[in-house]
Design a protein around this motif. Structure first.
Motif, short mmCIF file in Angstrom:
data_model
loop_
_atom_site.label_atom_id
_atom_site.label_comp_id
_atom_site.label_asym_id
_atom_site.label_seq_id
_atom_site.Cartn_x
_atom_site.Cartn_y
_atom_site.Cartn_z
N GLN A 30 -3.05 -1.47 -6.53
CA GLN A 30 -3.10 -1.42 -7.99
C GLN A 30 -2.57 -0.10 -8.52
OE1 GLN A 30 -3.94 -4.13 -9.90
NE2 GLN A 30 -3.04 -2.85 -11.51
N ALA A 31 -2.82 0.98 -7.79
CA ALA A 31 -2.30 2.28 -8.21
C ALA A 31 -0.78 2.28 -8.20
CB ALA A 31 -2.84 3.38 -7.29
N PRO B 43 -7.79 -9.10 -7.02
CA PRO B 43 -7.50 -7.96 -6.13
C PRO B 43 -7.47 -8.43 -4.67
CG PRO B 43 -9.19 -7.40 -7.75
CD PRO B 43 -8.98 -8.87 -7.86
N CYS C 258 0.82 -1.21 0.00
CA CYS C 258 0.00 0.00 0.00
C CYS C 258 0.86 1.26 0.00
CB CYS C 258 -0.92 0.01 1.22
SG CYS C 258 -2.21 -1.26 1.21
N ALA D 160 -5.16 0.89 3.06
CA ALA D 160 -5.94 1.29 1.88
C ALA D 160 -5.54 0.37 0.72
CB ALA D 160 -5.67 2.75 1.54
N LEU D 161 -6.17 -0.81 0.68
CA LEU D 161 -5.75 -1.83 -0.28
C LEU D 161 -5.94 -1.41 -1.74
CD1 LEU D 161 -7.11 -5.03 1.54
CD2 LEU D 161 -4.76 -4.14 1.49
N GLU D 162 -6.80 -0.43 -1.98
CA GLU D 162 -6.99 0.03 -3.36
C GLU D 162 -5.73 0.71 -3.90
OE1 GLU D 162 -8.29 3.29 -0.56
OE2 GLU D 162 -8.63 1.12 -0.74
N ARG D 163 -4.80 1.11 -3.01
CA ARG D 163 -3.57 1.75 -3.45
C ARG D 163 -2.59 0.75 -4.07
NH1 ARG D 163 -0.13 4.51 -0.67
NH2 ARG D 163 0.04 6.09 -2.30
N GLN E 250 -1.67 -9.76 -6.99
CA GLN E 250 -1.89 -8.68 -7.93
C GLN E 250 -0.56 -8.35 -8.58
OE1 GLN E 250 -4.70 -6.14 -5.10
NE2 GLN E 250 -4.42 -5.08 -7.04
N THR F 152 -7.91 -8.48 -0.74
CA THR F 152 -8.97 -7.98 0.13
C THR F 152 -8.62 -8.23 1.58
OG1 THR F 152 -10.19 -10.07 0.12
CG2 THR F 152 -10.69 -8.49 -1.65
#
Length: 375
Positions: A129-130, A176, A55, A124-127, A157, A178
């Motif tokens: 992929q970013a 992804p 992250c 903030a696991l969505e970071r 990922q 989680t």
């Protein structure tokens, strides 16, 4: 491209040692913003550390500082419920199941709902992929063990070049990451509850993980830094004992076999393959279609037995947990192995962070040579 892989293994509270090693690496490199490990692989408690680094891959120094801050201030109640109703209630269900008075299967000895809340609040696991899209990270994998299939599944990922793999009892699945996957990977058998991911319940990734280094190699690492939580190579001296082992001593021995043994065997296998490859000319290997390649490996293990440190800090556990552990013999020196997995208390974690830091500085030349080759 040459890519260094970082492998963070399991071990409950013992994973604080990993944070100390990372802090040492951070200082040796001059607190870099750039992530020196494009490939991250985590299992069990190491999965949460790996996810935190993923992250924060766009700011390695900041991610390490965050990990140090969290672990140094840990308390057991931030990982599992330590209040009397929770301890007594779950203990009673286990006792009832053993005496056939309770028909439903007890989920676990401890309730780790506080850990889930902590992970949801801080990661903030969505970071991830970013960071992959920005080039700060190449790939990250989290390994868990399926209770139905018996497979060791590495959820990952990564970039488009990474492809799924399947070997005997171990697979790589692109998805992804989680909170459920992290919690499943860290679900120590019997102690923490299994977690359902898609169609199957999963538990601690160290179970049946016969090749802990394999995910990093499948993701494209050509060199790996492994941070373990067991003692350094070499058989410990046999100790004469006339006292029958306690339940805690047996349980600690079982957990050691889950978390430590497969890693030692896999490292030994990798080193043997490296020696074999060095004896065969590259032209001969290419002509014979042999796909094996040399993989540099650096292993960091504690210079002191962590169970001895745990024995000194066990009294810092909440009284409810001490009561539970004392009943099975985990509060004495012979049972301290089990206590070391549950000792999420600041002073113990800080002692392990300090040990990991000191071990890393003591091996400064080895660490810098490894990281220099990776650059």
């Amino acid at each position: 491209m040459p890519r260094a892989g970082l492998i963070l293994t399991g071990g409950g509270a013992r994973a604080a040692y990993q944070v100390g090693v990372l802090r040492g690496i951070n200082d040796l490199l001059g607190r870099p913003k750039k992530n020196p490990f494009p490939i991250l692989c985590g299992t069990s408690a190491g999965a949460i550390n790996a996810a935190a680094l993923a992250c924060g891959a766009d700011d390695f120094a900041g991610a390490v500082d965050t990990l140090v801050g969290v672990w140094a201030e840990f308390r057991a109640e931030r990982v599992y419920r330590t209040d009397l109703p929770a301890i007594v209630g779950r203990g009673a269900r286990w006792l009832g199941a053993l005496t056939l008075l309770y028909r439903n299967n007890p989920e676990s000895l401890l309730d780790n709902a506080p850990l889930r809340e902590l992970v949801e609040r801080t990661l903030a696991l969505e970071r991830i992929q970013a960071n992959i899209d920005a080039g700060a990270l190449y790939a990250v994998s989290i390994t868990a063990s399926g209770y139905s299939s018996g497979q060791s599944v590495s959820f990952y990922q990564g970039g488009p070049e990474v492809v799924e793999w399947e070997r005997s009892q171990r697979v790589g699945a692109a998805t992804p990451l989680t909170v459920d996957i992290l919690m499943a990977s860290a679900a120590i058998p019997f102690i923490f509850p299994a977690v359902k991911v898609n169609r199957e319940f999963f538990g601690d990734g160290s179970m049946r993980q016969i090749a802990p280094i394999s995910p990093a190699l499948h993701l494209g690492a050509d060199r790996v830094l492994v941070i373990g939580t067991g003692r350094r190579p070499g058989e410990p001296p046999r100790v004469r004992s006339n006292v029958y082992p306690s339940l805690a001593q047996i349980a600690g021995h079982a957990l050691n076999s889950i978390f430590l043994d497969s890693l030692a065997v896999d490292i030994e296998r990798l080193q043997r393959i490296n020696r074999t490859i060095s004896l065969i000319p590259e032209e001969t290997r290419r002509a014979a279609g042999v796909s094996l390649r040399h993989v540099e490996v650096l292993v960091m293990n504690p210079s002191e037995p962590l169970e001895r440190i745990a024995a000194r800090h066990a009294p810092e556990l909440p009284w409810t947990v001490r009561f539970l552990l004392r009943a099975i013999g985990a509060m004495n020196r012979n049972g301290s192995n089990l206590a070391s997995y549950l000792l999420f208390e600041g002073p113990f974690c800080q002692a392990l962070i300090d040990l990991g830091y000191a071990d890393t500085i003591a091996r400064r030349d080895d660490v810098l040579a490894f990281l220099g080759a990776a650059g």
